[in-house]
Design a protein around this motif. Structure first.
Motif, PDB file in Angstrom:
ATOM      1  N   SER A  62      -5.353  -2.380   5.681  1.00  0.00           N
ATOM      2  CA  SER A  62      -4.857  -1.677   6.869  1.00  0.00           C
ATOM      3  C   SER A  62      -5.405  -0.260   6.983  1.00  0.00           C
ATOM      4  CB  SER A  62      -3.327  -1.610   6.850  1.00  0.00           C
ATOM      5  OG  SER A  62      -2.800  -2.905   6.791  1.00  0.00           O
ATOM      6  N   CYS A  63      -5.422   0.500   5.854  1.00  0.00           N
ATOM      7  CA  CYS A  63      -5.793   1.912   5.962  1.00  0.00           C
ATOM      8  C   CYS A  63      -6.904   2.337   5.008  1.00  0.00           C
ATOM      9  CB  CYS A  63      -4.554   2.789   5.726  1.00  0.00           C
ATOM     10  SG  CYS A  63      -4.029   2.851   4.006  1.00  0.00           S
TER      11      CYS A  63
ATOM     12  N   CYS B 128      -7.055  -0.967   0.681  1.00  0.00           N
ATOM     13  CA  CYS B 128      -6.061  -1.528   1.593  1.00  0.00           C
ATOM     14  C   CYS B 128      -6.722  -2.038   2.874  1.00  0.00           C
ATOM     15  CB  CYS B 128      -5.018  -0.464   1.942  1.00  0.00           C
ATOM     16  SG  CYS B 128      -3.894  -0.962   3.251  1.00  0.00           S
TER      17      CYS B 128
ATOM     18  N   CYS C 293       0.851  -1.180   0.000  1.00  0.00           N
ATOM     19  CA  CYS C 293       0.000   0.000   0.000  1.00  0.00           C
ATOM     20  C   CYS C 293       0.893   1.239   0.000  1.00  0.00           C
ATOM     21  CB  CYS C 293      -0.898  -0.010   1.236  1.00  0.00           C
ATOM     22  SG  CYS C 293      -1.761   1.554   1.493  1.00  0.00           S
TER      23      CYS C 293
ATOM     24  N   CYS D 113       0.221   3.455   3.586  1.00  0.00           N
ATOM     25  CA  CYS D 113       0.675   3.010   4.909  1.00  0.00           C
ATOM     26  C   CYS D 113       1.862   2.075   4.843  1.00  0.00           C
ATOM     27  CB  CYS D 113      -0.478   2.359   5.684  1.00  0.00           C
ATOM     28  SG  CYS D 113      -0.970   0.756   5.031  1.00  0.00           S
TER      29      CYS D 113
HETATM   30 ZN   LIG Z   1      -2.681   1.063   3.479  1.00  0.00          ZN
END
Ligand SMILES: [Zn+2]
Ligand SMILES: [Zn+2]
Length: 596
Positions: free
Chosen positions: A387-388, A385, A351, A354
């Motif tokens: 995660s983010c 993503c 990504c 992040c």
């Molecule tokens: Zn990310």
């Protein structure tokens, strides 16, 4: 068509293992019914469809009467019934399910319009001499067909002889006064081999593939009435009601479409052999790279005496899968195919917001850039993503779109990409075509300068018990597009892999010798039937008591699912036990030959 009366056994049209046994009814003579007739009987208080299986002396105390004859058309004869019974046993499937697959749905209005069959077509055109005659054991195959003496053959045609092999076998069968079935894996587009057979035998031949229900049923009725001597079709054609059958020919026998995904989940190559054995016909399984299953049983191998294939060169992939040798070959090729099994332009690695490894926000699946947008390969959600939530990724470039891009910068002729939705085709003159497995259909023998096989290693690492074999079959089909003095280049980091070696040497048996022990080690030896059984908590214990070769169990949402592999000779006993357990409510589903 014999008329039966008195006590008869019937197969009730209720496709349940627990009810998979004959039931006895009294058949009034005036109905004019016989073996294979569709009738209506009272069953558990309801009028139910059933097929008459034959007379019986085993009369129960209380016997209900057959109510009526549903159709004057008989669904099967004695030998077809023998095939259906053999399938019901082999695949542990209700006889009603097998009959339901083998006989197309009735359309009553079509039955009245079939008159007496017109006289058979023109006398046979003389076919020229065939290259098959010069094959190893080619004369033996042709003699078996001309003499109508049966036998099991595996044919490995040269790329240029693929259609001719089928035409020659059918011609020899017809010359003996017998009929033939040719089974092809798909209907759209019609494989070149299917077209060649129909062209060669004109009015004597019929295509039994695709089409609406009405057309299919009418064609089936015409075949049953003796209108044709050659039937060319997809899977269901293996049941075509041809009399005096001399040949069942399975084209590209390893193709995944030759397996029915629904119960009884049969493989047409096995049913072709079963039927040929029952009626004393020849079975021919044809493939560039015959499967382990095709060669596991007794057969005669028919193949060219001299290698008809282009030489195969093995090279290391080089940066981004571009070996210098492939680049040089593409510069001079005027008609080439580049086989790239991976789709799209690349996969998301990290990504950009992040810095975490890229994964789908919905399911953590891999994200792929294809046709300009990033999507999850598992759930197809737009790429976000995990995660983010960002949508900007670093992409590792690989796949057919990327290959098309770099090939454009190299080739002297136009480069195109064949997508999943495009009709399969071979490259035209002055074209480099990039494509995956969808492109590789039987389009005849295009005779290319160059065939390149990319990402061989990734293909060989795919999961699945027979994944490696499927990959090799695909490579052989790709290599068959090269002309015999053309070039085939395989890019791999594993030049000594048995699959690569089989392709290089043109000897699939090398691969099979290495692969058979692998399958046995995995618990699924070649030739051992496999079943996936679903049921209740006691299932595991019940199956273990049968002492199968392999038993793997898992629990999914309260159900127990077991994978069972057992020796072929033990399948009838296993089937009887499954029917008993189904009646006891312990087994809810049995699937033969599941994908592993
Ligand atoms: Zn990310
Ligand atoms: Zn996903």
């Amino acid at each position: 068509m014999g008329v039966l009366s008195g006590p008869v056994t019937v197969c009730i049209d209720r496709p349940l293992l627990a009810l998979d046994r004959p039931f006895t009814y009294d058949l009034p003579e005036e109905l004019g019914a016989g073996l294979g007739s569709v009738v209506q009987v009272p069953f558990h208080g309801r009028a139910t469809r059933a097929w008459v299986l034959g007379g019986t002396d085993d009369v129960p105390e209380r016997m209900l009467r057959v109510r009526k004859l549903v159709s004057a058309v008989r669904s099967f004869d004695e030998r077809s019934l023998a095939l259906f019974r053999a399938m019901s046993e082999r695949y542990v499937a209700p006889l009603a399910t097998v009959i339901g697959r083998a006989v197309p749905p009735r359309i009553a209005s079509e039955e009245t319009s079939i008159g007496t069959p017109p006289p058979r077509g023109s006398p046979l055109r003389a076919l020229g001499t065939s290259p098959i005659e010069a094959y190893r054991d080619g004369p033996r195959l042709l003699e078996a067909l001309r003499a109508g003496q049966g036998g099991a053959f595996v044919v490995r045609p040269a790329p240029t002889d693929e259609a001719d092999a089928a035409v020659t076998c059918v011609g020899a069968t017809l010359a003996a006064g017998l009929t033939a079935i040719v089974i092809v894996p798909d209907a759209d587009p019609v494989p070149a081999t299917a077209g060649a057979v129909v062209d060669a035998f004109g009015d004597d031949a019929v295509m039994f593939l695709g089409g609406d229900k009405r057309v299919r049923y009418r064609t089936w009725l015409e075949i049953a009435a003796g209108r044709y001597r050659v039937v060319v079709g997809t899977r269901p054609a293996v049941f075509a009601p041809l009399a005096e059958l001399g040949l069942i020919y399975v084209h590209r026998e390893g193709h995944p479409q030759h397996r029915d995904e629904r119960s009884p989940s049969y493989h047409v190559r096995d049913v072709a052999r079963m039927r040929a054995e029952i009626v004393g016909a020849v079975s021919v399984l044809s493939a560039f790279c015959p499967s382990l299953e095709a060669t596991a049983r007794d057969h005669v191998l028919v193949e060219p005496a001299v290698r008809p294939w282009a030489p195969v060169e093995v090279v290391r992939p080089g940066p981004e899968g571009r070996s210098p040798r492939l680049i040089r070959a593409l510069r001079t090729a005027t008609r080439a195919f580049v086989f790239e099994p991976l789709r799209g332009y690349g996969v998301a690695r990290i990504c950009r917001s992040c810095g975490e490894p890229a994964a789908c926000a919905s399911c953590l699946g891999m994200l792929r850039l294809e046709r300009g947008s990033v999507r999850c390969v598992v759930c197809e959600a737009p790429g976000r993503c995990a995660s983010c939530g960002a949508t900007d990724f670093g992409i590792a470039r690989r796949g057919a779109e990327r290959v098309e891009e770099w090939a454009r910068g190299v080739a002297a002729v136009p480069v195109s990409l064949i997508g999943r939705d495009d009709p399969p085709r071979a490259p035209i003159e002055r074209e480099v075509l990039v494509g995956g497995v969808e492109a590789l259909k039987d389009v005849g023998s295009p005779g290319l300068d160059l065939v390149a096989i990319l990402h061989a290693d990734a293909s060989l690492r795919r999961p699945g018990v027979d994944a490696r074999e499927r990959v090799l079959v695909t490579w052989f089909e790709a290599a068959a597009w090269a002309r015999s003095d053309g070039r085939v280049i395989v890019q791999t980091d594993a030049p000594n892999d048995p699959a690569v070696q089989a392709l290089v040497s043109g000897r699939p048996d090398r691969f099979r010798r290495a692969e058979a022990p692998r399958r046995a080690e995995a618990g699924f030896p070649v030739g051992s039937p496999v079943f996936r059984v679903t049921g209740g908590a006691e299932l595991d214990r019940e199956l273990a008591a049968l002492e199968p070769e392999t038993l793997l169990s898992s629990s999914v949402g309260g159900a127990t699912i077991c994978l069972v592999a057992l020796d072929a000779a033990r399948v009838p006993g296993f089937g009887a036990e499954m029917r008993r357990l189904a009646a006891a409510g312990i087994v809810t589903r049995v699937e033969a030959e599941p994908h592993l």
